[in-house]
Design a protein around this motif. Structure first.
Motif, PDB file in Angstrom:
ATOM      1  N   ARG A  44      -4.473   4.206  -9.123  1.00 37.89           N
ATOM      2  CA  ARG A  44      -4.329   2.356 -10.521  1.00 37.89           C
ATOM      3  C   ARG A  44      -4.512   1.431  -8.912  1.00 37.89           C
ATOM      4  O   ARG A  44      -3.893   2.305  -8.372  1.00 37.89           O
ATOM      5  CB  ARG A  44      -3.179   2.388 -10.014  1.00 37.89           C
ATOM      6  N   TRP A  46      -4.296  -1.566  -8.628  1.00 32.21           N
ATOM      7  CA  TRP A  46      -3.164  -2.162  -8.647  1.00 32.21           C
ATOM      8  C   TRP A  46      -2.641  -1.344  -7.069  1.00 32.21           C
ATOM      9  O   TRP A  46      -1.842  -2.373  -5.625  1.00 32.21           O
ATOM     10  CB  TRP A  46      -2.633  -3.192  -9.732  1.00 32.21           C
ATOM     11  N   LEU A  49      -4.669  -1.282  -3.857  1.00 26.43           N
ATOM     12  CA  LEU A  49      -4.357  -2.051  -3.225  1.00 26.43           C
ATOM     13  C   LEU A  49      -3.801  -2.652  -2.673  1.00 26.43           C
ATOM     14  O   LEU A  49      -3.806  -3.045  -0.969  1.00 26.43           O
ATOM     15  CB  LEU A  49      -4.595  -3.366  -4.186  1.00 26.43           C
TER      16      LEU A  49
END
Length: 208
Positions: A44, A46, A49
């Motif tokens: 994923r 996010w 990140l």
């Protein structure tokens, strides 16, 4: 500072060179490499990140903060560590921080691609440290900017390589104008950045 030195520092080309040097300091491409590898290595984006930013703390923020503190305490002449004899300490700080980051990421279960990127950074720092010890102050500005371009080309699209012929001459000019490196040193920095990243790609983890 003498009057001639002060005048030189105020002229437009020198101001431009200083801005380029500060804006494109190695901290910036290193942080972007961490984010790039985190996002592309995690299921994923996010979550990737977050992993990338965590890695960036160890690879970019902590070394920068330690060197900045060293400048204030006069352990380093400036935040770019311009003096070759001071770079041994700067490399030791960088290598130690990245190794700590890699260990933390492995223990926390970070994406394999990101831990591979940190391992590549350690190799790059060791190579630059060895070259510097031999008497050639390879440009870290050029090394890190080139590495970022190659990382982007490998992970996103080969078209990102077209950024390098635009970006690298600008960085090289700034370092040469400020008399921080010779032409051989800026070229060597770029060559080492590309070589370490491409050779490191041969050992990227399966599925990374």
């Amino acid at each position: 500072m003498t009057s001639s030195t002060a005048a030189a520092a105020r002229d437009p080309p020198t101001r431009a060179a200083r801005i380029i040097t500060e804006v494109l300091t190695p901290v910036v491409p290193v942080l972007l490499i961490c984010v790039l590898c985190g996002v592309h290595g995690a299921p994923r984006p996010w979550a990737g990140l977050g992993w990338g930013l965590l890695a960036g703390v160890f690879c970019a923020v902590i070394p920068f903060a330690v060197i900045e503190a060293g400048v204030r305490r006069r352990g380093f002449s400036d935040r770019q560590v311009s003096r070759r004899e001071e770079r041994r300490g700067a490399y030791a700080i960088g290598i130690g921080s990245v190794l700590c980051g890699a260990a933390a990421l492995v223990l926390l279960g970070a994406p394999a691609l990101l831990t591979w990127a940190l391992a590549t950074m350690v190799v790059g720092l060791l190579v630059c440290a060895a070259v510097t010890a031999a008497g050639i102050k390879a440009s870290l500005h050029m090394f890190c900017a080139t590495a970022l371009g190659v990382f982007a080309a490998l992970l996103v699209s080969p078209w990102w390589l077209l950024v390098l012929p635009v970006l690298l001459p600008v960085i090289a000019w700034s370092r040469l104008h400020l008399r921080q490196h010779t032409r051989a040193e800026v070229v060597l920095g770029a060559v080492l950045g590309a070589a370490v990243t491409v050779l490191g790609w041969l050992f990227v983890p399966a599925g990374g």
